[in-house]
Design an enzyme around this catalytic site. Sequence first.
Site, mmCIF file in Angstrom:
data_model
loop_
_atom_site.group_PDB
_atom_site.id
_atom_site.type_symbol
_atom_site.label_atom_id
_atom_site.label_comp_id
_atom_site.label_asym_id
_atom_site.label_seq_id
_atom_site.Cartn_x
_atom_site.Cartn_y
_atom_site.Cartn_z
ATOM 1 N N ALA A 1 0.833 -1.204 0.000
ATOM 2 C CA ALA A 1 0.000 0.000 0.000
ATOM 3 C C ALA A 1 0.864 1.249 0.000
ATOM 4 C CB ALA A 1 -0.920 -0.004 1.228
ATOM 5 N N ASP B 1 3.045 -7.082 14.006
ATOM 6 C CA ASP B 1 4.042 -6.535 13.079
ATOM 7 C C ASP B 1 4.627 -5.214 13.586
ATOM 8 O OD1 ASP B 1 5.579 -6.679 10.821
ATOM 9 O OD2 ASP B 1 4.092 -5.774 9.499
#
Length: 573
Positions: free
Chosen positions: A204, A354
């Site tokens: 993205a 993450d």
Amino acid sequence: MSGTPLFPFLARGAAPWTCRNCLQQQQRRLKPSYFSSYSTKAPRIPRPKRPKKVLLAAAGGTLAAGVITNVSDDAKHAYGAVQRTSRILTVLAVNINDYRVALKQDEAPDYDAILKTCHKRCAERTLLVLEKNGSIFIKLGQHLSSLNYLLPPEWCDTFIPLQDKCPVSSFDSIQAMVLKDTGQPLDDFFSKFEPLPIGAASLAQVHLATIKETGQKVAVKVQHPALDEWAPLDLALTRFTFSTLKRFFPEYDLTWLAEEMEISLPQELNFELEGKNATRAREYFSHVKNTPLIIPEVMWAKRRILVMEYVTGKRPDDLEYFDKNGIDRDEVSAALARIFNEMIFGTNAPLHCDPHGGNIAIRLNNARKYPHNFDVILYDHGLYRDIPLDLRRSYAKLWLAVIDADEPNMRKYAYDVAGITDAQFPLFASAITGRDYRVVEKGVGNVARSEQEKEAIGDALGDGMLQELVQLLGQVPRVMLLILKTNDLTRSLDENLHTRQGPVRTFLILARYASRTVFDEQLESLSGSYLWPRNLLTLLAAWSRYMRVEMKLTLYEYFLGVKRMLGMEVAPM
């Protein structure tokens, strides 16, 4: 020197957002090359003229292919799919054959050099294919570039350039995607939308925009439009590749990596899910006192579009920014430890899987009292997991055993959380702590991890434990694999801060959350009144164990505060 995680391949779910200058450099076009008018080649011999019918047939075929490709989207997709698949199958077949030939020369005196050369050739071939196919293959290459403990350095070093290869989708393609997904053009939502993204990653990119109705400045995360077309095929090709490698080299089974990608990637590509994760985490931490955590508010989300509050800060390894603004890096370390231990051990807490340096930012906030004069900003909430209650409790007991250097209980709870056998235990103990097993036996919280210790771990893996490590990671439950990843990432973040007190404080913070989890379990196990003699004794014993850890941490933090007031450095222990 930056921290080196034990399993750095677990430590990178995506490349950090790149700066505007990097994006501009990626968008530049190369100047045409010019060749010398002189040549050392032999004179060109004219080819015999082809019959006109052959030329017309060739021209007609080329024209027909061009018309089909331009007219039919299905034909274009099919053509692209054949290209992508053939590249993968070709490089896979060539590399497997290359390795089979090289491995047969194990009796040769220069076998090591032969194998290294083979590693390099195969890695370079694979790199070209990953770059040509793009899409999630860039992300896969970024994973592989950090598989330092599972892949030869020739592979990891060759793939390093992919860490900076974050594709930038054109503004026109973003406009078309928004129109397709929402039925409305960008202008209907935003009075201003910056065409050039402020950051990009493999999946993205993020643009600054202004909401039309309210005038609020927001960050708009948009998925690369091409991912929708190729992600299913690319995942299937990834699975096929690792399955084929396992068939030819069964001792080197990395199919678990493809399996994890198949689970994680669809979640990361669903921005509606990411918005829900962010909202849930924001709500959860709103009830956790004295935590300087900021999670940007989500305005609205579609599957490929996420509009959120614009909040920015500096990377957690920007020590110059900390020192310039009077932000105590030891307190940043402690705050990160509290946030992620709360996620792991908190009741019904969501776990962000993450937390690498690109997904965390630190900003000065003088509204908070010193030494907590900063905010921790957490981005990218696409990859979350819920830890089952039984696993969370066993994991807490495992860590308490590790901190107490209680090997029998370490082995017991290692089996409970991951099915770890006695033979596998030393390697697993190093995996969860990032420490040499000899250090684990003596107590991990007593001394900081040295460069010599890191080298010793690497040498041990190079001396034959590599295959055991691959097998170990293949059998560990997926949620445990993500917990290990989170541990590794936070450990790396902490080492990059170059704190002064060493690991003592972070392990005491971990022990506080683990002991709280065990205490809650013991309270839950009591039936009847707490005043019954048996219940009262159990309660007092549990409370005393919990308070012992609490008092140790409180006293140590008080000691640090006194040192700070007196202007004294706190030497690492």
